[in-house]
Design a protein around this motif. Structure first.
Motif, PDB file in Angstrom:
ATOM      1  N   LEU A   1       0.518  15.152   1.101  1.00 26.27           N
ATOM      2  CA  LEU A   1      -0.058  14.023   0.382  1.00 26.27           C
ATOM      3  C   LEU A   1       0.188  12.706   1.126  1.00 26.27           C
ATOM      4  CD1 LEU A   1       0.970  14.966  -3.261  1.00 26.27           C
ATOM      5  CD2 LEU A   1      -1.175  15.477  -2.057  1.00 26.27           C
ATOM      6  N   PRO A   2      -0.808  11.832   1.176  1.00 27.01           N
ATOM      7  CA  PRO A   2      -0.681  10.575   1.930  1.00 27.01           C
ATOM      8  C   PRO A   2       0.359   9.630   1.332  1.00 27.01           C
ATOM      9  CG  PRO A   2      -2.991  11.089   1.481  1.00 27.01           C
ATOM     10  CD  PRO A   2      -2.180  12.021   0.652  1.00 27.01           C
ATOM     11  N   ALA A   3       1.032   8.906   2.221  1.00 32.05           N
ATOM     12  CA  ALA A   3       1.992   7.892   1.787  1.00 32.05           C
ATOM     13  C   ALA A   3       1.303   6.568   1.471  1.00 32.05           C
ATOM     14  CB  ALA A   3       3.047   7.680   2.865  1.00 32.05           C
ATOM     15  N   ARG A   4       0.078   6.372   1.946  1.00 35.45           N
ATOM     16  CA  ARG A   4      -0.662   5.132   1.696  1.00 35.45           C
ATOM     17  C   ARG A   4      -1.513   5.291   0.440  1.00 35.45           C
ATOM     18  NH1 ARG A   4      -1.040   1.841   6.423  1.00 35.45           N
ATOM     19  NH2 ARG A   4      -2.121   0.363   5.046  1.00 35.45           N
ATOM     20  N   LYS A   5      -1.394   4.354  -0.480  1.00 36.56           N
ATOM     21  CA  LYS A   5      -2.156   4.422  -1.733  1.00 36.56           C
ATOM     22  C   LYS A   5      -3.657   4.419  -1.478  1.00 36.56           C
ATOM     23  CE  LYS A   5       1.346   1.946  -4.460  1.00 36.56           C
ATOM     24  NZ  LYS A   5       1.615   0.743  -5.281  1.00 36.56           N
ATOM     25  N   SER A   6      -4.100   3.603  -0.515  1.00 37.67           N
ATOM     26  CA  SER A   6      -5.532   3.490  -0.261  1.00 37.67           C
ATOM     27  C   SER A   6      -6.146   4.799   0.216  1.00 37.67           C
ATOM     28  CB  SER A   6      -5.797   2.383   0.762  1.00 37.67           C
ATOM     29  OG  SER A   6      -5.039   2.584   1.943  1.00 37.67           O
ATOM     30  N   ALA A   7      -5.348   5.659   0.830  1.00 36.07           N
ATOM     31  CA  ALA A   7      -5.867   6.948   1.294  1.00 36.07           C
ATOM     32  C   ALA A   7      -6.279   7.838   0.124  1.00 36.07           C
ATOM     33  CB  ALA A   7      -4.821   7.654   2.147  1.00 36.07           C
ATOM     34  N   TRP A   8      -5.691   7.597  -1.038  1.00 37.26           N
ATOM     35  CA  TRP A   8      -5.998   8.414  -2.210  1.00 37.26           C
ATOM     36  C   TRP A   8      -7.400   8.157  -2.767  1.00 37.26           C
ATOM     37  CZ3 TRP A   8      -2.806  12.019  -4.873  1.00 37.26           C
ATOM     38  CH2 TRP A   8      -1.565  12.243  -4.254  1.00 37.26           C
TER      39      TRP A   8
ATOM     40  N   ILE B   1       9.470   4.971   8.152  1.00 39.15           N
ATOM     41  CA  ILE B   1       8.192   4.653   7.528  1.00 39.15           C
ATOM     42  C   ILE B   1       7.667   5.926   6.877  1.00 39.15           C
ATOM     43  CG2 ILE B   1       5.833   3.852   7.883  1.00 39.15           C
ATOM     44  CD1 ILE B   1       7.992   1.711   8.376  1.00 39.15           C
ATOM     45  N   PRO B   2       7.389   5.914   5.564  1.00 36.39           N
ATOM     46  CA  PRO B   2       6.876   7.122   4.914  1.00 36.39           C
ATOM     47  C   PRO B   2       5.621   7.639   5.622  1.00 36.39           C
ATOM     48  CG  PRO B   2       7.467   5.472   3.277  1.00 36.39           C
ATOM     49  CD  PRO B   2       7.545   4.796   4.620  1.00 36.39           C
ATOM     50  N   TRP B   3       5.637   8.926   5.914  1.00 34.92           N
ATOM     51  CA  TRP B   3       4.493   9.547   6.579  1.00 34.92           C
ATOM     52  C   TRP B   3       3.670  10.349   5.577  1.00 34.92           C
ATOM     53  CZ3 TRP B   3       4.774  14.047  10.652  1.00 34.92           C
ATOM     54  CH2 TRP B   3       3.528  14.195  11.266  1.00 34.92           C
ATOM     55  N   TYR B   4       4.320  11.276   4.892  1.00 36.98           N
ATOM     56  CA  TYR B   4       3.672  11.939   3.764  1.00 36.98           C
ATOM     57  C   TYR B   4       4.673  11.994   2.618  1.00 36.98           C
ATOM     58  CZ  TYR B   4       6.069  16.302   5.129  1.00 36.98           C
ATOM     59  OH  TYR B   4       7.013  17.258   5.449  1.00 36.98           O
ATOM     60  N   VAL B   5       4.161  12.165   1.407  1.00 37.78           N
ATOM     61  CA  VAL B   5       5.009  12.036   0.224  1.00 37.78           C
ATOM     62  C   VAL B   5       5.069  13.344  -0.551  1.00 37.78           C
ATOM     63  CG1 VAL B   5       4.632   9.561   0.013  1.00 37.78           C
ATOM     64  CG2 VAL B   5       3.066  11.135  -1.133  1.00 37.78           C
ATOM     65  N   ASP B   6       6.114  13.432  -1.359  1.00 41.64           N
ATOM     66  CA  ASP B   6       6.347  14.629  -2.156  1.00 41.64           C
ATOM     67  C   ASP B   6       7.013  14.200  -3.461  1.00 41.64           C
ATOM     68  OD1 ASP B   6       6.938  17.172  -3.120  1.00 41.64           O
ATOM     69  OD2 ASP B   6       8.683  17.437  -1.815  1.00 41.64           O
TER      70      ASP B   6
ATOM     71  N   ASP C   1       0.822  -1.215   0.000  1.00 44.45           N
ATOM     72  CA  ASP C   1       0.000   0.000   0.000  1.00 44.45           C
ATOM     73  C   ASP C   1       0.858   1.270   0.000  1.00 44.45           C
ATOM     74  OD1 ASP C   1      -2.572   1.122  -0.085  1.00 44.45           O
ATOM     75  OD2 ASP C   1      -2.576   1.487   2.069  1.00 44.45           O
ATOM     76  N   TYR C   2       2.172   1.093  -0.097  1.00 45.56           N
ATOM     77  CA  TYR C   2       3.086   2.236  -0.139  1.00 45.56           C
ATOM     78  C   TYR C   2       3.708   2.362  -1.527  1.00 45.56           C
ATOM     79  CZ  TYR C   2       2.939   2.650   4.958  1.00 45.56           C
ATOM     80  OH  TYR C   2       2.531   2.852   6.255  1.00 45.56           O
ATOM     81  N   PHE C   3       4.022   3.590  -1.924  1.00 50.34           N
ATOM     82  CA  PHE C   3       4.690   3.834  -3.198  1.00 50.34           C
ATOM     83  C   PHE C   3       6.129   3.334  -3.111  1.00 50.34           C
ATOM     84  CE2 PHE C   3       1.414   7.112  -2.692  1.00 50.34           C
ATOM     85  CZ  PHE C   3       0.644   6.866  -3.823  1.00 50.34           C
ATOM     86  N   ASP C   4       6.515   2.511  -4.061  1.00 50.70           N
ATOM     87  CA  ASP C   4       7.792   1.822  -3.948  1.00 50.70           C
ATOM     88  C   ASP C   4       8.974   2.783  -3.883  1.00 50.70           C
ATOM     89  OD1 ASP C   4       9.237  -0.794  -3.966  1.00 50.70           O
ATOM     90  OD2 ASP C   4      10.138   0.110  -5.742  1.00 50.70           O
ATOM     91  N   GLY C   5       8.992   3.779  -4.784  1.00 48.87           N
ATOM     92  CA  GLY C   5      10.117   4.714  -4.802  1.00 48.87           C
ATOM     93  C   GLY C   5      10.265   5.453  -3.484  1.00 48.87           C
TER      94      GLY C   5
END
Length: 431
Positions: free
Chosen positions: A346-353, A146-151, A128-132
């Motif tokens: 922006l959320p780090a979890r894909k499902s949050a999108w 652990i990714p918290w928010y992404v950019d 559920d996390y973006f691989d990069g």
């Protein structure tokens, strides 16, 4: 014994008994409080900037769900965070858990400040996390954050001037050539590309899969793929598509974009909110976002940076289990959506999108697509110095009309000096 004395004696005994009972009650209460206190764990969390302020609003819900844990949130300004974290480590006064820019993680791993998280992370859904983004937290083969928010960075553009965003480098340059031809004003440039920003040339290099650094910690800036990307970058200035100006020379990005002084720029998610706040109403329907164009012959979209902030636990924390519970809580998709609503991260979890606030925003799909195509930066402690060197050499090259080869050689020389100690460490580790 007199009659009066015989009558007072029962009252005296009763009063003494009452005092004893009262003392026993006080002792019982104190012992109960002590036992209750011993069952409560207080963890210290350092949040940076606005995020440190917003996370405090999430703590009451966490403490309600975890009655044995209290969270003491300390807000640290971003400008002081790096030094304060280093100083706290040296002084053995680190918090239990902290927010950390993911480019800092290799540095703090090098000084043995962070706890490995692989065993804890089994409770999270890795898919559920973006691989990069996830990979930015891995140093060697060990997970430390652990990714918290992404950019990441995408293309912001004037949709009146560019009805269809480019998908390839050839389409990109053709669009800029058309815009330059249609607007002959000397103050107009198709793209704003400040020369004192390193993300843009680095993104182009990552799209070409240029290595930047070798496994032996040697600079790779004369490698053909880097030279090809850097030549493309410099050519944007040579052709007059971009002005050789620094961000300090841009008076007001938003008013200049509205005035049509440039048609596009490369930036991150914070500017979605800024554009909505600072562009006039007449421009609100005339701007859009798009994933990065890709080099010709490669899949769309092109790669972009894997940025953001992560959550780390310090190695010397004696409350790692409680700290991990707080990370689990902040990692829940519903908490990430709430966090996005509070500060726009922006959320780090894909499902949050999939939540309506994100899924229904027409400016965010470009970021969602791009986040599946991000690449980690070199995971070395010296990256911040290397990044500065890249834009410094880029600035010199744009102003002196240097070739990519000349700039690459200068970069190799300077970056190899920066990495001299790193190469010694690598050589020693390899025996």
């Amino acid at each position: 014994m007199k009659k009066e004395e015989r009558q007072e004696m029962p009252f005296s005994i009763l009063r003494s008994a009452f005092c004893v009972l009262r003392s026993l009650f006080v002792i019982f209460v104190l012992l109960s409080c002590s036992r209750q206190s011993s069952r409560t764990t207080t963890i210290e969390f350092w949040g940076l900037g606005r995020e440190g302020e917003v996370v405090a609003a999430l703590v009451p819900e966490f403490e309600r769900l975890n009655p044995g844990i209290k969270v003491d949130v300390q807000q640290i300004p971003w400008t002081a965070a790096h030094e304060k974290l280093l100083t706290a480590h040296v002084g053995e006064s680190v918090p239990d858990i902290a927010q950390m820019g993911n480019t800092w993680i290799p540095e703090f791993v090098t000084i043995d400040a962070l706890a490995p998280l692989d065993s804890y992370a089994r409770s999270l859904d890795r898919a559920d996390y973006f691989d990069g983004i996830w990979q930015t937290n891995v140093v060697g083969t060990t997970l430390y954050g652990i990714p918290w928010y992404v950019d990441t960075r995408v293309l912001f553009y004037n949709s009146d001037l560019m009805p269809v965003p480019p998908r390839t480098w050839s389409e990109w340059t053709a669009t800029m050539e058309r815009l330059k031809r249609e607007n002959t004003s000397p103050d107009f440039f198709p793209i704003l590309l400040p020369t004192n920003e390193w993300p843009q040339p680095v993104i182009l290099a990552l799209q070409k899969q240029a290595p930047l650094l070798g496994d032996d910690a040697t600079a790779q800036f004369t490698e053909p793929r880097f030279l090809a990307s850097f030549d493309f970058y410099l050519d944007l200035y040579r052709r007059g598509y971009a002005a050789a100006v620094t961000s300090n020379q841009v008076a007001n990005l938003y008013s200049q974009f509205s005035a049509g002084e440039f048609a596009m720029f490369i930036t991150g998610p914070w500017n979605v909110g800024e554009m909505r706040r600072r562009l006039p109403q007449s421009m609100q329907s005339k701007w859009a976002t798009a994933p990065m164009p890709a080099p010709d012959g490669t899949p769309f979209p092109g790669a972009s940076l894997a940025g953001g902030s992560s959550l780390v636990i310090f190695k010397h924390s004696e409350k790692k289990a409680a700290a991990w519970k707080f990370i689990e809580f902040l990692s829940q998709p519903e908490q990430q959506v709430r966090f996005y609503l509070e500060c726009g991260d922006l959320p780090a979890r894909k499902s949050a999108w999939d939540a309506p606030p994100l899924a229904g925003d027409d400016k965010l799909p470009a970021f969602r697509v791009q986040l599946d195509h991000t690449v980690p930066l070199p995971r070395v402690p010296e990256w911040e110095y290397i990044a500065t060197t890249i834009f410094e050499q880029g600035d010199i090259a744009t102003r002196t009309r240097s070739t990519a080869q000349t700039a690459g050689e200068a970069l190799n020389e300077r970056v190899n000096r920066i990495l001299e100690k790193r190469r010694w460490v690598v050589a020693k580790e390899r025996g």
